[in-house]
Design a protein around this motif. Structure first.
Motif, short mmCIF file in Angstrom:
data_model
loop_
_atom_site.label_atom_id
_atom_site.label_comp_id
_atom_site.label_asym_id
_atom_site.label_seq_id
_atom_site.Cartn_x
_atom_site.Cartn_y
_atom_site.Cartn_z
N LYS A 177 0.88 -1.18 0.00
CA LYS A 177 0.00 0.00 0.00
C LYS A 177 0.92 1.23 0.00
N ILE A 178 0.77 2.06 -1.03
CA ILE A 178 1.71 3.15 -1.24
C ILE A 178 0.98 4.48 -1.32
N TYR A 187 1.63 5.67 -11.40
CA TYR A 187 2.91 4.97 -11.55
C TYR A 187 2.84 3.56 -10.95
N LEU A 188 1.98 3.42 -9.95
CA LEU A 188 1.88 2.15 -9.24
C LEU A 188 1.25 1.06 -10.09
N GLU A 189 0.63 1.45 -11.19
CA GLU A 189 0.02 0.46 -12.08
C GLU A 189 1.09 -0.36 -12.80
N ALA A 195 -1.19 -1.11 -4.31
CA ALA A 195 -2.41 -0.30 -4.17
C ALA A 195 -2.05 1.11 -3.76
N GLY A 196 -2.53 2.08 -4.50
CA GLY A 196 -2.28 3.47 -4.18
C GLY A 196 -3.25 4.00 -3.15
N VAL A 197 -2.76 4.78 -2.22
CA VAL A 197 -3.60 5.41 -1.19
C VAL A 197 -3.38 6.91 -1.28
N TRP A 310 9.89 -1.02 -15.05
CA TRP A 310 8.78 -0.38 -14.35
C TRP A 310 8.04 0.56 -15.31
N ALA A 311 8.79 1.39 -16.03
CA ALA A 311 8.18 2.34 -16.95
C ALA A 311 7.38 1.63 -18.04
#
Length: 358
Positions: A177-178, A187-189, A195-197, A310-311
């Protein structure tokens, strides 16, 4: 006696002229707002650089003088409330944190939708501000919010990942969880099951401390200022990139009433503030990393292959951004290519060509 009277008359006329000049100085009251505290870099430099520079330039002619009322740290608005605060006249000039307003200010996300290109805050600030003056989209968006665009500021050299638990590579973020704000959550995708918070800079310390999140996306200078090493002692140096997030604007009704001389000074100093702020961000970048380590933090560098992976795993958020602007009647594709070309001319091409559509 006749010479004395003549001298007295000259003195009286000179005194009257001097008095008249002094009285001609017009005082303009100005309320400056930001929801962030005075210790935040961009706020501190508005007080220490922007305001004195405006005062100095106006004093050179003596026609006008600003009477500043600075209201920060939630005294008038919260961090997310600056845009509306300026819109409705709660402040005359403000520092809008644009990442909170992706729906109202979509074109301001240009740097945010092109991660992994450059960590040079100076290059990003200059390129974004030039785009704002070459294409009407950014100024039009602020005009709809009853505001006049003055300049874009970049206060972060690059987003990094600050973690409460030990990490060695982006793969260690799997299932995490970020915390993030605005577009950087996309970016987290590119990370499996992350999971973005959503949160704000002033919230990240408590979010990490309480375990609400495992990591947070922010930059080293902010990590130092808000003592993030105490709750997130690991920094994954992924160099996600410099992003513009601060824009100086003025309430449009207030702006209309300003004399041309004052408008010119405010415009010119806004650009100086842009360059001063981004330059300061770069100067403090390395020192902030060192301070983070001194406070108990550990920095883990991410290799180029991992950065590229990542990119490439991310959706092409830049192409999505451009398409949305195109549908709104703006030149999204042209803005994207022009921005990347400006960065390329400055020596930065990144690990992915976001304008290629791939």
């Amino acid at each position: 006696m006749r010479n004395f009277s003549k001298g007295l008359a000259v003195f009286v006329v000179a005194a009257s002229l001097f008095s008249g000049t002094a009285l001609a100085t017009e005082t303009i009251k100005t309320v400056v707002i930001d929801g962030y505290p005075a210790r935040a870099l961009w706020v501190k430099e508005f007080t220490g650089f922007f305001i004195p520079e405006v005062d100095k330039r106006l004093a050179a002619t003596g026609n006008y003088k600003m009477e500043w009322q600075e209201s920060y740290g939630g005294s008038i608005v919260k961090p997310k409330g600056v845009l509306e605060g300026i819109k409705f006249g709660l402040g005359d000039i403000g520092i809008v944190t644009t990442i909170f307003h992706s729906s109202k200010l979509p074109s301001q996300a240009l740097a945010a939708v092109t991660p992994f290109v450059t960590t040079d805050a100076r290059a990003v600030a200059k390129a974004i501000d030039e785009i704002a003056r070459e294409f009407p989209a950014m100024q039009n968006e602020f005009a709809k919010q009853n505001q006049v665009y003055l300049a874009t500021g970049v206060v972060l050299d690059t987003y990094q990942v600050f973690s409460s638990k030990e990490v060695a590579s982006p793969s260690d973020l799997k299932g995490s969880k970020i915390a993030g704000a605005g577009m950087n959550l996309r970016y987290l995708e590119g990370l499996e099951d992350a999971a973005g918070v959503r949160g704000g800079l002033t919230d990240f310390y408590s979010m990490l401390q309480t375990g609400l999140v495992d990591q947070a996306l922010l930059w080293p200078e902010a990590a130092k200022t808000f003592k993030i090493a105490e709750v997130a002692p690991y920094m994954l140096q992924a160099d996600l990139g410099a992003v513009n997030s601060k824009t100086v604007t003025a309430n449009a009704d207030y702006w209309k009433k300003l004399p041309d001389e004052v408008k010119t000074v405010l415009k010119d100093v806004s650009i100086l503030y842009r360059d001063h702020l981004s330059g300061l961000a770069m100067e403090r970048a390395q020192a902030s990393r060192e301070a983070y380590v001194a406070a108990g933090g550990k920095i883990v560098e991410v290799g180029e292959e991992d950065r590229k992976a990542w990119a490439m795993a991310m959706p092409n958020v830049a192409a999505e951004w451009a398409s949305t602007l195109n549908k709104n009647g703006e030149a999204g594709d042209d803005m994207l290519r022009a921005y990347l070309d400006k960065l390329k001319a400055a020596g930065y091409s990144g690990v992915r060509d976001w304008a290629s559509g791939n």
